[in-house]
Design an enzyme around this catalytic site. Structure first.
Site, short mmCIF file in Angstrom:
data_model
loop_
_atom_site.label_atom_id
_atom_site.label_comp_id
_atom_site.label_asym_id
_atom_site.label_seq_id
_atom_site.Cartn_x
_atom_site.Cartn_y
_atom_site.Cartn_z
N HIS A 65 2.60 9.11 0.76
CA HIS A 65 2.11 9.17 -0.07
C HIS A 65 2.51 9.79 -1.37
CE1 HIS A 65 -1.19 7.28 3.07
NE2 HIS A 65 -0.40 8.03 3.67
N HIS A 102 5.62 6.84 6.21
CA HIS A 102 5.20 6.18 4.96
C HIS A 102 5.49 7.33 4.21
CE1 HIS A 102 1.48 6.77 7.39
NE2 HIS A 102 0.86 7.15 5.62
N HIS A 109 0.69 -1.01 0.33
CA HIS A 109 0.18 -0.13 -0.03
C HIS A 109 0.99 1.11 0.01
CE1 HIS A 109 -3.67 -2.41 1.17
NE2 HIS A 109 -2.80 -3.06 1.52
N THR A 132 -5.73 7.16 7.57
CA THR A 132 -6.73 7.34 6.42
C THR A 132 -6.92 6.05 5.59
OG1 THR A 132 -4.98 7.84 5.12
CG2 THR A 132 -5.58 9.84 6.00
N THR A 133 -6.30 4.84 6.29
CA THR A 133 -6.74 4.12 5.31
C THR A 133 -7.42 2.80 6.26
OG1 THR A 133 -4.57 1.96 5.24
CG2 THR A 133 -4.20 3.10 6.95
N GLU A 136 -2.05 13.30 0.13
CA GLU A 136 -3.81 13.48 0.93
C GLU A 136 -4.67 14.44 1.27
OE1 GLU A 136 -3.40 9.51 3.81
OE2 GLU A 136 -4.54 9.53 2.04
N HIS A 194 3.81 11.16 5.33
CA HIS A 194 3.45 10.49 7.41
C HIS A 194 4.28 9.53 8.72
CE1 HIS A 194 -1.02 10.82 5.63
NE2 HIS A 194 -0.40 12.47 5.11
N1 LIG Z 1 -2.12 8.02 6.61
S1 LIG Z 1 -1.85 5.96 7.60
O1 LIG Z 1 -1.36 6.61 8.72
O2 LIG Z 1 -3.36 6.27 7.83
C1 LIG Z 1 -1.35 4.89 6.92
C2 LIG Z 1 -1.97 4.48 5.56
F1 LIG Z 1 -2.56 5.31 4.43
C3 LIG Z 1 -1.82 2.82 5.30
F2 LIG Z 1 -1.93 3.40 3.89
C4 LIG Z 1 -0.51 2.65 5.34
S2 LIG Z 1 0.00 0.84 4.66
C5 LIG Z 1 -1.68 0.06 4.84
C6 LIG Z 1 -2.54 -0.74 6.18
C7 LIG Z 1 -1.30 -1.60 6.40
C8 LIG Z 1 -1.09 -2.53 6.22
C9 LIG Z 1 -0.19 -3.94 5.95
C10 LIG Z 1 0.32 -3.34 7.84
C11 LIG Z 1 1.38 -4.23 7.66
O3 LIG Z 1 1.34 -5.48 7.19
O4 LIG Z 1 2.31 -4.04 9.16
C12 LIG Z 1 -0.14 -1.99 8.44
C13 LIG Z 1 -0.39 -1.05 8.03
C14 LIG Z 1 -0.19 2.65 6.61
F3 LIG Z 1 0.87 2.21 7.92
C15 LIG Z 1 -0.66 3.76 6.97
N2 LIG Z 1 0.31 4.14 8.76
C16 LIG Z 1 -0.29 3.36 9.92
C17 LIG Z 1 -2.21 2.79 9.86
C18 LIG Z 1 -2.29 0.80 10.46
C19 LIG Z 1 -1.39 0.81 11.90
C20 LIG Z 1 -2.25 1.31 12.50
C21 LIG Z 1 -0.58 2.67 13.67
C22 LIG Z 1 0.37 2.98 11.99
C23 LIG Z 1 -0.38 3.40 11.12
ZN LIG Z 2 -0.28 8.04 5.61
#
Ligand SMILES: NS(=O)(=O)c1c(F)c(F)c(SCCc2ccc(C(=O)O)cc2)c(F)c1NC1CCCCCCC1
Ligand SMILES: [Zn+2]
Length: 257
Positions: free
Chosen positions: A94, A92, A66, A198-199, A104, A117
């Site tokens: 976007h 990470h 992602h 945002t996910t 975003e 972010h």
């Molecule tokens: N913009 S955001 O911060 O919402 C965000 C995204 F938009 C994201 F797209 C992501 S990555 C997608 C979510 C994801 C997928 C796999 C795994 C794993 O394999 O460990 C973890 C997460 C992503 F990792 C994040 N941030 C993560 C949100 C998911 C877990 C909560 C805490 C870490 C922040």
């Molecule tokens: Zn993000």
């Protein structure tokens, strides 16, 4: 580990059927209307500690299908500018494509080429996963990325390694570097609002800080970000951003007038 996320950025309208919070009233990202932001003099500069990771300490960079995620040691702290101390979890990105921007958040309807972010969790919790389910549990520092003339030396300590993780699920170790150098100079000028991941699972537990000052990458560096990583085997990972969500009456604050 996380249950495998079967969602993607193509069927965003399905998210709230599998992840109910995604249909909630305090979602992210949003469009920031600068003229409607409320100046709040109590919003002090963001103060960081421990962001200079020595090169003998390695950091894990992963393509999770992602985005690309750089895991951060929880010794990196936000010690000022928020009501509590927060520990770093990961950062990470976007992005869009060479022809379209991919931030975003938008500002006065303007979408930036990219957005970084830096995700932190409140130090009163023991992990980012635990904090992610509590209001105010997460604090994300958002940095808009623009294209400029110069190569950004700090991003050059990260971006070339994307070539090691072109496939989903791949990860690589990179030498530590000064994470502070990825952020803009002015950490005292920002917008602040309460929103969500945002996910999926879209938990409404994020205290957002959007820096007013942007960072600049060269055209080659932007292309590395846009054209290197792939998801589910064959197709390029691009346009990994969610559309702006309704404010539903939320206030956007600014630390500067
Ligand atoms: N913009 S955001 O911060 O919402 C965000 C995204 F938009 C994201 F797209 C992501 S990555 C997608 C979510 C994801 C997928 C796999 C795994 C794993 O394999 O460990 C973890 C997460 C992503 F990792 C994040 N941030 C993560 C949100 C998911 C877990 C909560 C805490 C870490 C922040
Ligand atoms: Zn993000």
């Amino acid at each position: 580990g996380h249950k495998s996320h079967h969602w993607n950025y193509q069927d965003i309208h399905q998210w709230d059927s599998d992840y109910p919070h995604c249909g909630g009233p305090e979602q992210s990202p949003i469009n920031v209307v600068t003229g409607a932001a409320t100046f709040d003099s109590s919003l002090g500069p963001i103060l960081l500690s421990g962001y200079n990771v020595p090169p003998e300490q390695t950091l894990t960079l992963e393509n999770n299908g992602h985005t690309v995620v750089l895991d951060l040691p929880d010794s990196l702290l936000i010690i000022g500018g928020l009501s509590q101390t927060y520990r770093a979890a990961q950062l990470h990105f976007h992005w869009g494509s060479q022809s379209d921007p991919g931030s975003e958040h938008t500002v006065n309807g303007q979408r930036f080429p990219g957005e970084m972010h830096v995700v932190h969790y409140c130090a009163e919790y023991n992990s980012v996963s635990e904090a992610a389910t509590h209001p105010g549990g997460l604090a994300v520092l958002a940095v808009f990325i623009q294209e400029g003339e110069e190569e950004n030396p700090t991003f050059q300590q990260l971006l070339p390694f994307l070539q090691n993780i072109t496939e989903e699920g791949e990860r690589t170790e990179i030498p530590g570097f000064d994470i502070r150098g990825l952020l803009p100079q002015r950490l005292d000028r920002y917008y602040r609002y309460n929103g969500s991941l945002t996910t999926p699972p879209c938990y409404q537990t994020v205290n957002w800080t959007l820096f007013n000052q942007t960072v600049f990458l060269s055209q080659e560096q932007m292309e590395l970000l846009e054209d290197t990583v792939h998801a589910d085997h064959d197709h390029i990972l691009q346009n990994n951003f969610r559309a702006p969500q309704s404010l539903n009456g939320r206030k956007v604050l600014s630390s500067f007038s």
